[in-house]
Design a protein around this motif. Structure first.
Motif, PDB file in Angstrom:
ATOM      1  N   SER A  42       0.803  -1.148   0.012  1.00 60.90           N
ATOM      2  CA  SER A  42       0.049  -0.093   0.020  1.00 60.90           C
ATOM      3  C   SER A  42       0.962   1.239   0.034  1.00 60.90           C
ATOM      4  O   SER A  42       0.600   2.270  -0.714  1.00 60.90           O
ATOM      5  CB  SER A  42      -0.868   0.194   1.293  1.00 60.90           C
ATOM      6  OG  SER A  42      -0.202   0.530   2.479  1.00 60.90           O
TER       7      SER A  42
ATOM      8  N   ASP B  28       1.788   1.941  -3.360  1.00 54.15           N
ATOM      9  CA  ASP B  28       0.504   2.341  -4.027  1.00 54.15           C
ATOM     10  C   ASP B  28       0.719   3.852  -3.906  1.00 54.15           C
ATOM     11  O   ASP B  28       0.497   4.751  -5.027  1.00 54.15           O
ATOM     12  CB  ASP B  28      -0.509   1.729  -3.642  1.00 54.15           C
ATOM     13  CG  ASP B  28      -0.797   0.240  -4.036  1.00 54.15           C
ATOM     14  OD1 ASP B  28      -0.072  -0.114  -5.161  1.00 54.15           O
ATOM     15  OD2 ASP B  28      -1.622  -0.457  -3.522  1.00 54.15           O
TER      16      ASP B  28
ATOM     17  N   HIS C   6       5.448  -6.245  -6.694  1.00 53.70           N
ATOM     18  CA  HIS C   6       4.228  -5.355  -6.867  1.00 53.70           C
ATOM     19  C   HIS C   6       5.048  -3.777  -7.407  1.00 53.70           C
ATOM     20  O   HIS C   6       4.140  -3.327  -8.149  1.00 53.70           O
ATOM     21  CB  HIS C   6       3.502  -5.156  -5.435  1.00 53.70           C
ATOM     22  CG  HIS C   6       2.576  -4.258  -5.463  1.00 53.70           C
ATOM     23  ND1 HIS C   6       1.370  -4.519  -6.088  1.00 53.70           N
ATOM     24  CD2 HIS C   6       2.298  -3.125  -5.000  1.00 53.70           C
ATOM     25  CE1 HIS C   6       0.434  -3.407  -6.161  1.00 53.70           C
ATOM     26  NE2 HIS C   6       1.052  -2.766  -5.220  1.00 53.70           N
TER      27      HIS C   6
ATOM     28  N   LEU D 151       4.112  -1.842 -10.661  1.00 52.05           N
ATOM     29  CA  LEU D 151       3.460  -0.300 -10.716  1.00 52.05           C
ATOM     30  C   LEU D 151       4.520   0.293 -11.651  1.00 52.05           C
ATOM     31  O   LEU D 151       4.020   1.395 -12.290  1.00 52.05           O
ATOM     32  CB  LEU D 151       3.753   0.197  -9.084  1.00 52.05           C
ATOM     33  CG  LEU D 151       2.783  -0.224  -8.170  1.00 52.05           C
ATOM     34  CD1 LEU D 151       3.222   0.186  -6.803  1.00 52.05           C
ATOM     35  CD2 LEU D 151       1.387   0.240  -8.633  1.00 52.05           C
TER      36      LEU D 151
END
Length: 283
Positions: free
Chosen positions: A109, A112, A149, A153
């Motif tokens: 997160s 993100d 991840h 991204l």
């Protein structure tokens, strides 16, 4: 001191105007001939409590943006922020009682959130990785999930991804993970690299032996100090004057092509930045 006739980029350092040298380090870099910086946010636990929710990462990100804005008032070139989540955070989260899976989710997160800064043009690239020290299989798996991840991204937001990993000269597998997600391997950068690396682009620690290896290999590379700007660790890693000093040394040794590779060509290929067009020594 003679002026260098080339851009000089430190690809990975930290600035902490509140606790460390801050802009004094930037001035030292500039006085020796440094022109451009990629400023990576300090680990979140260095600037406050261990994060417990996504918004807690914002403090480190905003502090980095502020430092970059101040650095841009000093440099004849330009500074850019690189934002992300240090892989060592997983150990701090485990100490706080998180499971590896819970730590993974929180760290993802944070990435993100960093990607939002890239998306709105406030950051140039992302930072992720995996621990450089011994961990359990469960923590290793969770860390690799965070790393993957970050690569996703990078592909999604069309930006480079800097990696903090174990010491190695072969990250072919990680490069394959990047390619499988649509991120070219050259846009993955291993920070704290040696002179040669299979897979991603090496960001070579600016020690003479490593730089000679990189220069003689003739492959794309970047130069860095990993300056930590921590008053409690004044001798840690390399100081902000090191990259311009090593550029002078490389030029004196006849490695003009390697200097152009590290400070002009590779930054353009990896990050899409033009260190020559953004350089104005008359300002």
């Amino acid at each position: 001191m003679d002026e260098l006739d080339t851009p000089v980029l430190d690809n990975h350092l930290h600035l902490d105007p509140e606790h460390g040298q801050g802009m004094d380090a930037v001035r030292d870099f500039e006085r020796l001939g440094g022109t451009h910086l990629l400023v990576v946010n300090k680990p979140s636990w260095h600037l406050g409590p261990v994060p417990s929710e996504q918004g807690d990462f914002r403090r480190a990100f905003e502090a980095t943006l502020d430092a970059v804005a101040d650095a841009n008032e000093i440099l004849p070139g330009k500074a850019w922020p690189v934002l992300g989540v240090h892989p060592g955070l997983i150990s701090h989260l485990l100490d706080e009682g998180y499971s590896p899976e819970e730590a993974r989710d929180l760290m993802q997160s944070g990435l993100d959130l960093a990607a939002e800064y890239v998306d709105d043009g406030h950051a140039l690239a992302l930072k992720t990785g995996r621990p450089h020290y011994e961990v359990s299989d469960a923590v290793w798996d969770a860390s690799n999930a965070v790393l993957k991840h970050g690569l996703e991204l990078g592909a999604e937001h069309d930006c480079a991804v800097q990696l903090h990993t174990e010491g190695t000269d072969d990250l072919t597998e990680v490069a394959e993970w990047a390619e499988a997600r649509g991120l070219p391997a050259e846009n993955v950068v291993k920070h704290y690299a040696g002179g040669e690396l299979a897979g991603p682009t090496p960001s070579v620690m600016s020690e003479k032996e490593r730089l000679l290896t990189a220069a003689e290999a003739g492959e794309p590379f970047l130069m860095e100090t990993d300056f930590v700007d921590d008053p409690d660790r004044p001798g840690a890693v390399l100081g902000p004057k090191t990259v311009p000093r090593r550029v002078r040394w490389l030029l004196a040794e006849g490695h003009d092509d390697a200097v152009a590779t590290a400070h002009v060509e590779t930054p353009k290929d990896v990050y899409g930045i033009d260190t020559e067009a953004t350089l104005d020594r008359d300002e």
